[in-house]
Write a protein that holds these residues in place. Structure first.
Motif, PDB file in Angstrom:
ATOM      1  N   PHE A 161      33.351  43.851  43.284  1.00 34.99           N
ATOM      2  CA  PHE A 161      33.098  44.552  42.024  1.00 34.99           C
ATOM      3  C   PHE A 161      34.255  44.382  41.052  1.00 34.99           C
ATOM      4  O   PHE A 161      35.411  44.233  41.472  1.00 34.99           O
ATOM      5  CB  PHE A 161      32.859  46.051  42.267  1.00 34.99           C
ATOM      6  CG  PHE A 161      31.563  46.339  42.966  1.00 34.99           C
ATOM      7  CD1 PHE A 161      30.366  46.335  42.246  1.00 34.99           C
ATOM      8  CD2 PHE A 161      31.546  46.591  44.335  1.00 34.99           C
ATOM      9  CE1 PHE A 161      29.165  46.583  42.898  1.00 34.99           C
ATOM     10  CE2 PHE A 161      30.335  46.834  44.978  1.00 34.99           C
ATOM     11  CZ  PHE A 161      29.145  46.826  44.270  1.00 34.99           C
ATOM     12  N   TRP A 162      33.911  44.393  39.795  1.00 40.99           N
ATOM     13  CA  TRP A 162      34.909  44.390  38.735  1.00 40.99           C
ATOM     14  C   TRP A 162      34.924  45.812  38.170  1.00 40.99           C
ATOM     15  O   TRP A 162      33.861  46.335  37.793  1.00 40.99           O
ATOM     16  CB  TRP A 162      34.522  43.380  37.653  1.00 40.99           C
ATOM     17  CG  TRP A 162      34.776  41.955  38.080  1.00 40.99           C
ATOM     18  CD1 TRP A 162      35.799  41.165  37.670  1.00 40.99           C
ATOM     19  CD2 TRP A 162      34.004  41.153  38.981  1.00 40.99           C
ATOM     20  NE1 TRP A 162      35.724  39.918  38.264  1.00 40.99           N
ATOM     21  CE2 TRP A 162      34.639  39.894  39.088  1.00 40.99           C
ATOM     22  CE3 TRP A 162      32.857  41.385  39.767  1.00 40.99           C
ATOM     23  CZ2 TRP A 162      34.146  38.861  39.902  1.00 40.99           C
ATOM     24  CZ3 TRP A 162      32.365  40.370  40.566  1.00 40.99           C
ATOM     25  CH2 TRP A 162      33.021  39.113  40.631  1.00 40.99           C
ATOM     26  N   HIS A 163      36.078  46.429  38.139  1.00 40.88           N
ATOM     27  CA  HIS A 163      36.138  47.847  37.784  1.00 40.88           C
ATOM     28  C   HIS A 163      36.582  48.025  36.345  1.00 40.88           C
ATOM     29  O   HIS A 163      37.546  47.405  35.904  1.00 40.88           O
ATOM     30  CB  HIS A 163      37.076  48.595  38.736  1.00 40.88           C
ATOM     31  CG  HIS A 163      36.578  48.573  40.151  1.00 40.88           C
ATOM     32  ND1 HIS A 163      35.845  49.596  40.688  1.00 40.88           N
ATOM     33  CD2 HIS A 163      36.665  47.616  41.108  1.00 40.88           C
ATOM     34  CE1 HIS A 163      35.514  49.288  41.944  1.00 40.88           C
ATOM     35  NE2 HIS A 163      36.001  48.084  42.218  1.00 40.88           N
ATOM     36  N   TYR A 219      39.085  46.714  31.326  1.00 40.89           N
ATOM     37  CA  TYR A 219      38.979  46.078  32.644  1.00 40.89           C
ATOM     38  C   TYR A 219      40.231  46.427  33.424  1.00 40.89           C
ATOM     39  O   TYR A 219      41.342  46.276  32.928  1.00 40.89           O
ATOM     40  CB  TYR A 219      38.842  44.566  32.474  1.00 40.89           C
ATOM     41  CG  TYR A 219      38.954  43.808  33.772  1.00 40.89           C
ATOM     42  CD1 TYR A 219      38.044  44.045  34.808  1.00 40.89           C
ATOM     43  CD2 TYR A 219      39.961  42.881  33.961  1.00 40.89           C
ATOM     44  CE1 TYR A 219      38.152  43.375  36.009  1.00 40.89           C
ATOM     45  CE2 TYR A 219      40.078  42.199  35.164  1.00 40.89           C
ATOM     46  CZ  TYR A 219      39.175  42.450  36.183  1.00 40.89           C
ATOM     47  OH  TYR A 219      39.290  41.794  37.383  1.00 40.89           O
ATOM     48  N   MET A 258      37.194  50.978  33.047  1.00 40.75           N
ATOM     49  CA  MET A 258      37.501  52.387  32.812  1.00 40.75           C
ATOM     50  C   MET A 258      37.289  52.727  31.341  1.00 40.75           C
ATOM     51  O   MET A 258      37.690  51.964  30.457  1.00 40.75           O
ATOM     52  CB  MET A 258      38.955  52.670  33.201  1.00 40.75           C
ATOM     53  CG  MET A 258      39.342  54.132  33.044  1.00 40.75           C
ATOM     54  SD  MET A 258      41.068  54.394  33.483  1.00 40.75           S
ATOM     55  CE  MET A 258      41.878  53.685  32.061  1.00 40.75           C
ATOM     56  N   GLN A 313      35.488  55.768  35.592  1.00 40.26           N
ATOM     57  CA  GLN A 313      35.479  54.377  36.062  1.00 40.26           C
ATOM     58  C   GLN A 313      34.093  53.935  36.500  1.00 40.26           C
ATOM     59  O   GLN A 313      33.335  54.716  37.054  1.00 40.26           O
ATOM     60  CB  GLN A 313      36.454  54.212  37.239  1.00 40.26           C
ATOM     61  CG  GLN A 313      37.897  54.347  36.806  1.00 40.26           C
ATOM     62  CD  GLN A 313      38.857  53.913  37.900  1.00 40.26           C
ATOM     63  OE1 GLN A 313      38.493  53.168  38.818  1.00 40.26           O
ATOM     64  NE2 GLN A 313      40.096  54.386  37.817  1.00 40.26           N
ATOM     65  N   LYS A 314      33.767  52.660  36.226  1.00 42.57           N
ATOM     66  CA  LYS A 314      32.461  52.095  36.614  1.00 42.57           C
ATOM     67  C   LYS A 314      32.675  50.744  37.283  1.00 42.57           C
ATOM     68  O   LYS A 314      33.337  49.874  36.712  1.00 42.57           O
ATOM     69  CB  LYS A 314      31.597  51.851  35.366  1.00 42.57           C
ATOM     70  CG  LYS A 314      31.277  53.088  34.545  1.00 42.57           C
ATOM     71  CD  LYS A 314      30.066  53.799  35.087  1.00 42.57           C
ATOM     72  CE  LYS A 314      29.685  54.941  34.152  1.00 42.57           C
ATOM     73  NZ  LYS A 314      28.722  55.849  34.797  1.00 42.57           N
ATOM     74  N   PRO A 315      32.114  50.544  38.473  1.00 40.23           N
ATOM     75  CA  PRO A 315      32.167  49.214  39.078  1.00 40.23           C
ATOM     76  C   PRO A 315      30.985  48.364  38.576  1.00 40.23           C
ATOM     77  O   PRO A 315      29.860  48.844  38.504  1.00 40.23           O
ATOM     78  CB  PRO A 315      32.019  49.503  40.571  1.00 40.23           C
ATOM     79  CG  PRO A 315      31.252  50.787  40.645  1.00 40.23           C
ATOM     80  CD  PRO A 315      31.462  51.534  39.344  1.00 40.23           C
ATOM     81  N   SER A 346      39.649  43.728  40.024  1.00 41.39           N
ATOM     82  CA  SER A 346      38.498  43.322  40.820  1.00 41.39           C
ATOM     83  C   SER A 346      38.861  43.435  42.281  1.00 41.39           C
ATOM     84  O   SER A 346      39.985  43.094  42.683  1.00 41.39           O
ATOM     85  CB  SER A 346      38.119  41.878  40.494  1.00 41.39           C
ATOM     86  OG  SER A 346      37.164  41.430  41.454  1.00 41.39           O
ATOM     87  N   ASP A 347      37.931  43.927  43.100  1.00 41.97           N
ATOM     88  CA  ASP A 347      38.177  43.994  44.549  1.00 41.97           C
ATOM     89  C   ASP A 347      37.472  42.832  45.252  1.00 41.97           C
ATOM     90  O   ASP A 347      37.302  42.842  46.457  1.00 41.97           O
ATOM     91  CB  ASP A 347      37.721  45.351  45.105  1.00 41.97           C
ATOM     92  CG  ASP A 347      36.233  45.599  44.857  1.00 41.97           C
ATOM     93  OD1 ASP A 347      35.480  44.617  44.613  1.00 41.97           O
ATOM     94  OD2 ASP A 347      35.821  46.771  44.892  1.00 41.97           O
TER      95      ASP A 347
END
Lengths: 312, 189
Positions: free
Chosen positions: B81-83, B74, B85, B92-94, B77-78
């Motif tokens: 979305f929580w990003h 982890y 890797m 990377q995946k949101p 977070s924006d």
């Protein structure tokens, strides 16, 4: 692979209990003058039954799903009463109560009708299980539990009732009866007694003779014994007619083709033995691991079978 | 994607059922006498988490689901979305709020999580079984209480609220079992 994966899954006590059970069984048949025989597990032909699939051994033939065909050849050759404790193999049968490789106690009694063989089964099982016995006709038992007559109810009504009990939609009449028998009727049986069910529907005759019941419906001279929620044994008053046997082989293969399964070559040796003359007899196959499960209260076959299939 | 016959069913196998990816929890083989065999299967819908029971005729098959469990880190977070890797590929995946679900109250930057990918996108996130988080707010404890009887609520840096013993103070880092949401112990610096 985890470190303990080489270890047996069943407790050592279960292995001892199995050895005791085998001794009891052999003493029972010795005392009755029934001859122990051994027949091949690997042969050129295998069963054609729609719902039983043999395991093929390329270049050799098939692992036998039961010793029935070979034992009938012995009977036709004049063996007299015989029993066998045989390994049997069935493809795709794996679960809490099934292992693709298992043990059948199978025996044949020339001169016995179905009732006489049921009596002998109970003579073996009643003291072992310390349980009394109840006898039911399939049709009445099924009707009492489900409210439907398995022989006269329409396929649609049977399939609807099965779907109501969680079955996939669109079952045929016999498939719906099979489903309801396994999921509704069997669990309703008194687990404490040995329940003998006789007079199966005619379509479920397999290698049994058929006859007409009081209402003129075709029923099979076949019985099953259930105990503690487990199906233990399946017996027939054996079909003797070679031509009828050949017709059943052909019908089985039609059903196999319709179900997308490979048809099986009818065993010419069995047909020849029937033509030579199988003495009037009854025979039964009893799942030895199932009996062991019932005696020990095991809920899973892995508890009485030393190595589970994924670690065998 | 390959399809799987009932004879290949086992717990953990991921299949498509009614258009949703599902995971087999339990597979029971039912065969009456010499009759038709059935597989009674318990599955978890991986999108909704709901458990479904379904019976199939043995020999039927279902399409496999393109579902993969991967360990991902982890990162941040924006707000939307929580990003996450992949520590090996740095890919990377949101993950959206639906996928993160209840896991979000345990997510701390750099912790490794199990991310379930469906068609390459995060479907669900499992936090580590144990996380170490700082207490940002809790009432002062009663002096002399060391047994932790009763306890008191404590708010952690991620927003999660757990019950802690009375002697645990604001600013301390504690270990929490994310499966039960229970306090395990204090982390001494």
């Amino acid at each position: 692979m985890t470190d303990a994966s080489w270890r047996p899954g069943a407790a050592l006590d279960a292995l001892k209990a199995r050895a005791d059970l085998l001794r009891t069984v052999r003493a029972f048949f010795d005392g009755r003058g029934v001859l122990e025989v051994s027949t091949p597990s690997l042969a050129a032909h295998a069963v054609s039954d729609e719902h039983i699939d043999a395991i093929e051994v390329p270049g050799h033939g098939w692992l036998q799903t039961s010793p029935e065909y070979h034992m009938k050849r012995l009977l036709a050759a004049g063996s007299g009463p015989i029993y066998q404790i045989a390994r049997a193999f069935r493809d795709g049968e794996a679960g809490a109560r099934h292992n693709p490789e298992f043990t059948l106690l199978e025996w044949y009694r020339p001169g016995f009708d179905l009732d006489a063989l049921v009596d002998e089964c109970l003579a073996l099982l009643t003291p072992l299980c310390a349980a009394g016995a109840e006898r039911h006709r399939f049709r009445e038992l099924f009707r009492a539990v489900t409210g439907l007559d398995p022989l006269t109810t329409t396929a649609t009504a049977l399939a609807d009732r099965a779907a109501g009990a969680g079955a996939p939609a669109g079952l045929s009449g016999p498939q719906a009866v099979d489903y309801l028998m396994a999921t509704v009727v069997e669990p309703a049986l008194d687990p404490a007694v040995l329940t003998v069910v006789v007079d199966f529907p005619g379509w479920a005759a397999a290698l049994a003779q058929t006859t007409e019941d009081d209402d003129g419906a075709t029923v099979a001279r076949r019985f099953e014994i259930y105990h503690r929620g487990l199906e233990l044994a399946n017996g027939y008053q054996e079909l003797l007619d070679a031509d009828e046997q050949a017709r059943r082989f052909a019908r089985d293969n039609e059903k196999r083709r319709a179900a997308g399964k490979r048809p099986m070559t009818p065993d010419p040796y069995l047909l020849a033995a029937l033509r030579a003359g199988l003495p009037p007899c009854s025979g039964v196959a009893l799942g030895l691991e199932r009996l062991h499960m019932a005696l020990s209260g095991a809920g899973r076959i892995d508890q009485v079978w030393p190595f589970p299939r994924d670690r065998a | 994607m390959a399809s799987y016959s009932t004879s290949e069913f086992k717990s953990g196998l991921k299949l498509m059922l009614d258009g949703d990816p599902c995971s087999i929890i339990e597979n029971e083989f039912v065969k009456p006498g010499k009759g038709q065999a059935f597989n009674r299967v318990k599955l978890r819908n991986l999108k909704t988490g709901k458990v479904i029971e379904r019976t199939f005729k043995s020999g039927d098959s279902l399409e496999g689901a393109d579902v993969l469990d991967v360990t991902m880190q982890y990162i941040y977070s924006d707000g939307e979305f929580w990003h996450f890797m992949d520590p090996n590929t740095f890919d990377q995946k949101p993950a959206g709020a639906d996928a993160v679900g209840d896991a979000k109250q345990w997510l701390k930057e750099e912790d490794l999580c199990e991310v379930t990918l469906y068609n390459g996108e995060p479907l669900s996130v499992s936090p580590p079984n144990f996380v170490e988080l700082e207490i940002t707010q809790t009432d002062p404890g009663v002096k002399g209480d060391t047994a932790g009887t009763g306890g008191k609520p404590a708010t952690l840096s991620t927003g999660a609220v757990v019950r802690v013993p009375l002697f645990v103070q604001e600013g301390e880092v504690i270990k929490v079992d994310t499966r039960t949401g229970e306090y395990v112990g204090r982390i001494k610096n």
